[in-house]
Every structure is written in structure tokens, then in C-alpha cells.
Design a protein around this motif. Structure first.
Motif, PDB file in Angstrom:
ATOM      1  N   ASP A   2     -13.422 -24.318  19.765  1.00 12.53           N
ATOM      2  CA  ASP A   2     -13.986 -25.402  20.553  1.00 12.53           C
ATOM      3  C   ASP A   2     -12.986 -25.906  21.295  1.00 12.53           C
ATOM      4  OD1 ASP A   2     -12.042 -26.027  18.675  1.00 12.53           O
ATOM      5  OD2 ASP A   2     -13.119 -27.292  17.547  1.00 12.53           O
ATOM      6  N   GLY A   3     -11.796 -24.928  21.802  1.00 12.53           N
ATOM      7  CA  GLY A   3     -10.696 -25.547  22.759  1.00 12.53           C
ATOM      8  C   GLY A   3      -9.620 -26.066  22.095  1.00 12.53           C
ATOM      9  N   ASN A  37     -15.615 -23.298  13.629  1.00  8.33           N
ATOM     10  CA  ASN A  37     -15.424 -23.722  12.275  1.00  8.33           C
ATOM     11  C   ASN A  37     -15.484 -22.567  11.237  1.00  8.33           C
ATOM     12  OD1 ASN A  37     -15.383 -26.239  13.079  1.00  8.33           O
ATOM     13  ND2 ASN A  37     -17.834 -26.635  12.701  1.00  8.33           N
ATOM     14  N   SER A  38     -14.910 -21.330  11.703  1.00  5.52           N
ATOM     15  CA  SER A  38     -14.822 -20.195  10.699  1.00  5.52           C
ATOM     16  C   SER A  38     -13.331 -20.211  10.888  1.00  5.52           C
ATOM     17  CB  SER A  38     -15.505 -19.027  11.455  1.00  5.52           C
ATOM     18  OG  SER A  38     -15.165 -18.248  10.639  1.00  5.52           O
ATOM     19  N   GLU A  48      -6.207 -18.012  10.103  1.00  2.60           N
ATOM     20  CA  GLU A  48      -6.418 -17.755  11.446  1.00  2.60           C
ATOM     21  C   GLU A  48      -7.904 -18.493  11.704  1.00  2.60           C
ATOM     22  OE1 GLU A  48      -4.498 -16.933  14.032  1.00  2.60           O
ATOM     23  OE2 GLU A  48      -2.936 -16.302  12.987  1.00  2.60           O
ATOM     24  N   PHE A  49      -7.847 -19.174  12.717  1.00  4.64           N
ATOM     25  CA  PHE A  49      -9.314 -19.709  13.197  1.00  4.64           C
ATOM     26  C   PHE A  49      -9.999 -18.490  13.762  1.00  4.64           C
ATOM     27  CE2 PHE A  49      -8.481 -24.248  12.497  1.00  4.64           C
ATOM     28  CZ  PHE A  49      -9.850 -24.872  12.128  1.00  4.64           C
ATOM     29  N   ASN A  84      -9.946 -14.099   2.074  1.00  2.00           N
ATOM     30  CA  ASN A  84     -11.053 -15.441   2.001  1.00  2.00           C
ATOM     31  C   ASN A  84     -11.612 -15.686   3.378  1.00  2.00           C
ATOM     32  OD1 ASN A  84     -10.690 -15.476  -0.759  1.00  2.00           O
ATOM     33  ND2 ASN A  84      -9.226 -17.090  -0.563  1.00  2.00           N
ATOM     34  N   PHE A  85     -13.076 -15.860   3.259  1.00  2.19           N
ATOM     35  CA  PHE A  85     -13.556 -16.381   4.724  1.00  2.19           C
ATOM     36  C   PHE A  85     -14.127 -17.850   4.421  1.00  2.19           C
ATOM     37  CE2 PHE A  85     -13.563 -11.978   4.350  1.00  2.19           C
ATOM     38  CZ  PHE A  85     -13.405 -11.406   5.581  1.00  2.19           C
ATOM     39  N   TRP A  86     -13.696 -18.834   5.198  1.00  5.80           N
ATOM     40  CA  TRP A  86     -14.265 -20.107   4.977  1.00  5.80           C
ATOM     41  C   TRP A  86     -15.086 -20.534   6.473  1.00  5.80           C
ATOM     42  CZ3 TRP A  86     -11.432 -22.559   0.967  1.00  5.80           C
ATOM     43  CH2 TRP A  86     -10.437 -22.046   0.618  1.00  5.80           C
ATOM     44  N   THR A  87     -15.781 -21.620   5.878  1.00 10.72           N
ATOM     45  CA  THR A  87     -16.703 -22.254   6.934  1.00 10.72           C
ATOM     46  C   THR A  87     -16.625 -23.866   6.527  1.00 10.72           C
ATOM     47  OG1 THR A  87     -18.313 -20.461   6.601  1.00 10.72           O
ATOM     48  CG2 THR A  87     -18.901 -22.292   7.713  1.00 10.72           C
TER      49      THR A  87
END
Length: 662
Positions: A183-184, A231-232, A224-225, A242-245
Motif C-alpha cells: 500500500d506504499g 495487510n499480510s 516482514e510485511f 507465523n503468517f498474520w493477516t
């Protein structure tokens, strides 16, 4: 007439100043010409001269990751101590961001490549036994609030601070930082090194925390984004990936990586993303794993890429992957299908393992575990652009006639530096931890004191160890030649000063005797200009005087009031009363040094500060200029031979800083 101030009193009849260090009275004799007119209440002004940070030697590779990037300005950005360094290798120049008050622990660059975010640890006096959340700073805009762990976002061209976020919101230190990419860069993710390793998401432009949740009870080493999926976020560390949302309502949801029946590693040590958006991780078993985009399952498992941990993974723009080993020090290239290409490079053993890899302009930047930064290409080889120490640092010696100085650390390394080219003239591993160093008056010899009680003399030109002696089994804390070069004094942690006669151009030393009388360890000493006398300080704040040739204490200290001293290394003397703040503990000032010609005195203190006073600082109220940059204790300061520069060493921050006098 006797006069008294808040912290000191003056007895004109005896010509003595009396003040207290940690409840202990210290009595110091004024030189005869000053006795009559000495006025305690006068204020010693700060000097007209100031310091400007010119160069920082070292890089924090021993315990931090993802802390080396290339900026569009052509500068590498990395940190050491409380300084963020912008270093242009081609132009041999440095700039410094000095907004932090203590150790910087994390760094990330905004997608616009202009802004940089850096996170720091809790300030020196805030680390022990405090919960910042239970005791938030009363005023978050007050200067002392910046001793709390926080994040600073700043412009890498102007070095102006754009935002300060998180004061009073973090517990220990910010160990991971990452800007959102898809998203910049509107969001910033941070991980706190607190017991729960909380992960928080910030709208950094509004200094607003969107959400926070517990990340893991175990160590987190990377966050890391995702570069393509909004948003991940991916985090990894001890026993987990871990994988976050982040959902529209601002809540973070976690899915744990599933290792199935494959070897679950003790640590997932690093992360990167392929051009297609797959996640690539390295682990403590030396394996590289690919996780399919949008999933928490393994799509490819590459076993045994390294012996020991994979400490860093860098996905290159052309599609290949470069991995770095912490134990084997190898850099290995894998193609887009994760097959080894056969292209490798090796970090020289004395520079440590690979800590961080990032892509430069047609080259790689490699940070190592022993505080070096290398640049180059796998095929053509790597060369060191930054050197430093990798363990606690106390030994500092200025060369008597050249713009050079030596540093000696617990990492066993002796470096001789050139202050003009900002590089090492030579380095030597002396195979045991080093505590102190000193040049002979003609600059031909360098004596190094070891932690074990051993001490060595080296020929500066040939770098050969000429002699080795042992005095006691405690560290040799101070080594100093007499001004005429005929005697050497060694102050030990065993409370004694050992005196040696120098013979055969420094190839032979014969012991004259031992000065014993201090009831605590020796901290500093000075020779008189005529090489006849020594004064010394100890850990219990004594100032004693000695006849060097006889190794005998001079009990009548008033008889020494008019001696001219060649140096001012002792922190407790009549000329240094003003460097002790009110209520000071005697360990608050670790070292001081007088300039050769200019009326200047520099000090190294326990709070990360270098201070510059007008010499002599014999008034209890002595004003000074104060400079940050180090973290924890500053251990030593020394003016170079021509007083053009001041060198300071950090203890646990392992850095060496070079200040220009302006």
C-alpha cells in the motif's frame, strides 16, 4: 577564610578542596599559586571549542539482523551504538543520524527509499526492574521521555526527524521493524523484545497504534510485511514461523507454519520473498524452505544448504536467492527453482559469519557477526568496507606523532587505525581478551595489557610480539610509558602498580618493583613531566603519589601540589573536581584526557556521554558541552597528537567514535 558550596568546601589555610564521592571524603591540594585567591563559587565556563562526530568505526553485527541497506544516495545505512550511520564507500564519507538516546536495535527503509525507521532499546537508567507501561513518562514530550524505548522515522537526505512513535508503549526494545509495501508504506509493524514479544501495527503518520497482540513467548528475530499482499505479515523466530493477516477492523489473525513430519527447527532464523510472492525461510538446521504464497504450508524444502544456521536470505531482483551461513561463513546462490548454482563466496574466518545480506548496485552488502561490512560480488569476491570490535572495548592509545590510534578489546583484537583514511593500518589477533594499550613516546612500541594479567610489547613497524610478561592474574587496566621512555608503569586490578625499566629498544624489560598501597584496583595513572613521579586513582576513589624509581608511596601528598604532570588521565585530581556531578558515584566517570596544547579536558562517562570542559576544571561548578552517540558506558577518550580530533570508545557498544574539534 574557608568557603563552602553545596558539594565541596575549601580550606584556604591548608589550600585544600574537600568533596565527597559516594559518601567518601576526597581531599585535594591546590597548586601554590592558586591557594590565596581560589574561589569555590566561581563557575568554570564551557570551552569555545566544540566536537562534531566525524566518523564511526564498527557495525552492530553480533546480535542484530536486517540492519544493512543501500539507499538511493549511494550510502549504506546501518547502526552501531546509538548512531545510525550513512556510509558512502566510494566517496569515503559518513553522515550520522543522532536522534536516538540509546542502542539502536532495528532498522527498515520505507518503500519510497527516502524515509528510514529505527527502533531503540530502553535508556541506560531505565533498563533495570522497570515496567514502562506501569510507569509511563509523565510527559511524553519531555526530554527524559526519549530514554524510553521508541521508534524514530527520519528523512535520509536531510536527517530531519519526521515522527517519534511509541514512547511509553514499548517495554524493552524494538527488535523488528517493517513498513507495509503493497500500500506504499502507510503502516509500520514493530515487535517489542518484551517477554510476550508483542507485535503492533501503527499508522505512523498519525502516531496512532492500530492494534497490538502477543506474537510469541519465544524470541522473534524477523518480521516482514508481504511485498504484494496487502495487510499480510510474516514473523519468525524460536520454534515458529507465523503468517498474520490484519483485517478491516484492525485485528491481527495468526496462522502458524506447518512443518508436518519434516525436521522442525529450533529456530526459523530469517525471511525473504520471491518475485512471485512466495516466502523463503532459513533455519538453524541449515535448511531453506519455500512457503507457497497465501499459505502456511511448505512447497519446497532444500536440506543442508549451510552447516549450522542460515542467518540471512536475500532475494535478488534478477530472481536468484543468496543465503548466508552464521557458522560456516559461506554465501550460497540458489536459482529461482532453489537449486544451487555452484556460485559461492566465503567470508574470511576472522571477520565472523554472515549476519545480514542485502542487494547493492550490482553488488552485495554483507554484514558479519564480528562487526564488519563487506561489499562485492560472489564471483569476484568481497572486500571489507567497515571494520570494528565485536566485544567489550576498553583499551585506547593515541600515537605520539602520527594521526593514528590503537584500540584493544575483549574480542582479542588489537587494531591500529588511521584517523585520516578511517581504516585500519594493521590488526592482530593476540589470542586472549585485551584490556589496555599504550604507545612508547617515540611511537616504535605498543604495549598491550591483557585480562589475564599478561602483557605484551609489539614492534609497531613489524607488528611482531617482542616480549611477554605476567604480573598477577588480574587484568592489566592501565599501561603508560614515562615521558622519557625509560620506564613503564602497569596498573593492575590486583591493586598494584608494576614498574619496569625499558632496555634494548623495548626488546627487554626489567622489573624495578611494585607500588603497593592502594586498597582497591588501579583505574588511572599519570607520570610527572620529569618521569620521576606517578599519581594514581583506584576503585575506592583514592589519589596516591609514588616515587617511580623506588616504587615507594609519597605519604605527604601536600608536597606534590606543584608537580607538573605530563597527562591528566586521573579522574580524581584538583584539576578535575568539576567533572563530578553532585551526588556522583565514583564509577560515573570512566576516563578523562587533557589536550596537549589547547585548554580542553574530555571525559567518558557511564551514561553514554562524551563531555568537553575547559581545562583545568577545578571549580565544582564547571560547565561543559555534552555529546551523545555511544550507548551504555563510554570507556576511554584520547586527543590525537595534534589535538585536531578526539577518539572515544564504547564499552558494550563496541564502537569507536572520532570527533573533530571545531
Amino acid at each position: 577564610m574557608d568557603t563552602e558550596t553545596r558539594d565541596a568546601s575549601y580550606n584556604e589555610e591548608e589550600g585544600t578542596v574537600r568533596f565527597f564521592l559516594r559518601g567518601r571524603p576526597i581531599i585535594l591540594h591546590a597548586p601554590s599559586p592558586l591557594i590565596e585567591g581560589f574561589d569555590l563559587s566561581k563557575v568554570n565556563p564551557a570551552p569555545h571549542t566544540r566536537l562534531k562526530l566525524e566518523w564511526v568505526y564498527g557495525y552492530r553485527g553480533r546480535d542484530c539482523r536486517h540492519n544493512l541497506q543501500l539507499l538511493p544516495t549511494g550510502e549504506m545505512v546501518y547502526f552501531v551504538a546509538a548512531v545510525v550511520v550513512l556510509h558512502n564507500v566510494e566517496e569515503q564519507s559518513q553522515r550520522h543520524y543522532l536522534g536516538h538516546t540509546d542502542d539502536v536495535k532495528s532498522l527498515c527503509v520505507h518503500p519510497n527509499k527516502l524515509l528510514v525507521a529505527t527502533g531503540q532499546t530502553a535508556g541506560h537508567d531505565r533498563r533495570e526492574g522497570r515496567s514502562w507501561r506501569l510507569n509511563p513518562p509523565p510527559d511524553r514530550n519531555a526530554p527524559e521521555a526519549e530514554m524510553w524505548p521508541h521508534i524514530r522515522i527520519w528523512n535520509s537526505v536531510s536527517l530531519a526527524t519526521v515522527a517519534v512513535i511509541g514512547i511509553g508503549e514499548f517495554e524493552r526494545s524494538i527488535c523488528c521493524l517493517t513498513f507495509s509495501k503493497a500500500d506504499g508504506g502507510t503502516l509500520l509493524c514493530a515487535v517489542d523484545e518484551a517477554p510476550d514479544h508483542n507485535i503492533s501495527i501503527w499508522d505512523w503518520q498519525k502516531s496512532h497504534r492500530i492494534t497490538e497482540t502477543k506474537c510469541s513467548a519465544d524470541t522473534v528475530v524477523a518480521a516482514e510485511f508481504h511485498p504484494l499482499d496487502k495487510n499480510s505479515i510474516v514473523t519468525c523466530g524460536k520454534s515458529h514461523i507465523n503468517f498474520w493477516t490484519l483485517d478491516a477492523g484492525g485485528t491481527l489473525y495468526k496462522r502458524m507454519g506447518i512443518f508436518e513430519n519434516r525436521d522442525k527447527p529450533k529456530y526459523v532464523t530469517c525471511l525473504a520473498f520471491t518475485g512471485q510472492g512466495d516466502v523463503v525461510s532459513g533455519d538453524s538446521n541449515g535448511n531453506v524452505i519455500v512457503w507457497g504464497r497465501g499459505t502456511n504450508t511448505i512447497s519446497k524444502f532444500v536440506r543442508g544448504v549451510h552447516e549450522g544456521s542460515v542467518f540471512s536470505i536475500c532475494a535478488l531482483k534478477e530472481g536468484s536467492i543468496v543465503t548466508g551461513g552464521g557458522k560456516d561463513g559461506r554465501l550460497v546462490q540458489l536459482d529461482a527453482s532453489m537449486n544451487p548454482t555452484g556460485v559461492e563466496a566465503q567470508v574470511p574466518e576472522h571477520l565472523g559469519g554472515v549476519r545480514c545480506i542485502s542487494e547493492g548496485r550490482g553488488s552485495l552488502l554483507v554484514g558479519t557477526t564480528r562487526s564488519a561490512v563487506l561489499t562485492g560480488a560472489l564471483e569476484l569476491g568481497l572486500s571489507a568496507a567497515v571494520w570494528g570490535h565485536a566485544d567489550e572495548l576498553w583499551g585506547l592509545a593515541r600515537h605520539p606523532t602520527l594521526p593514528q590510534f590503537a584500540t584493544a578489546g575483549f574480542d582479542r583484537l588489537l587494531h591500529v587505525w588511521d584517523s585520516m583514511s578511517h581504516s585500519t593500518v594493521w590488526s592482530k589477533d593476540l589470542a586472549e581478551p585485551l584490556q589496555s594499550a599504550g604507545f612508547s613516546p617515540d611511537g616504535s612500541l605498543l604495549v598491550v595489557g591483557c585480562v589475564s594479567g599478561r602483557w605484551l610489547s609489539l614492534d609497531v613497524e613489524t607488528r611482531e610480539v617482542l616480549t611477554s610478561y605476567t604480573d598477577g592474574n588480574e587484568p592489566i587496566q592501565v599501561v603508560q610509558f614515562s615521558p622519557n621512555g625509560q620506564l613503564l608503569a602497569l596498573g593492575s586490578r590486583d591493586n598494584n602498580i608494576y614498574i619496569y625499566q625499558v632496555a634494548d629498544d623495548g626488546r627487554k624489560f626489567s622489573r624495578v618493583g611494585r607500588c603497593s598501597g592502594h586498597s582497591s584496583y588501579i583505574t588511572h595513572l599519570d607520570w610527572s613531566e620529569d618521569s620521576q613521579h606517578i599519581r594514581s586513582n583506584s576503585g575506592d576513589y583514592e589519589l596516591l603519589y609514588w616515587n617511580a624509581g623506588l616504587c615507594r608511596q609519597i605519604q605527604q601528598s601536600s608536597s606534590m601540589r606543584d608537580i607538573t604532570w605530563a597527562t591528566t588521565n586521573c579522574t580524581i585530581t584538583f584539576d578535575t573536581v568539576g567533572i563530578w556531578p553532585e551526588g556522583a558515584d565514583g564509577t560515573d566517570v570512566n576516563g578523562c584526557c587533557r589536550a596537549h596544547e589547547a585548554p580542553l579536558l574530555a571525559t567518558a562517562d557511564d551514561f553514554g556521554k562524551v563531555k568537553l570542559y575547559t581545562f583545568p576544571a577545578s571549580q565544582p561548578k564547571s560547565l561543559c558541552h555534552i555529546y551523545g552517540g555511544h550507548s551504555s558506558h563510554v570507556t576511554s577518550v584520547a586527543f590525537l597528537h595534534d589535538d585536531s580530533r578526539l577518539i572515544s570508545t564504547g564499552g558494550r557498544d563496541t564502537s569507536v567514535m572520532q570527533w573533530a574539534l571545531v
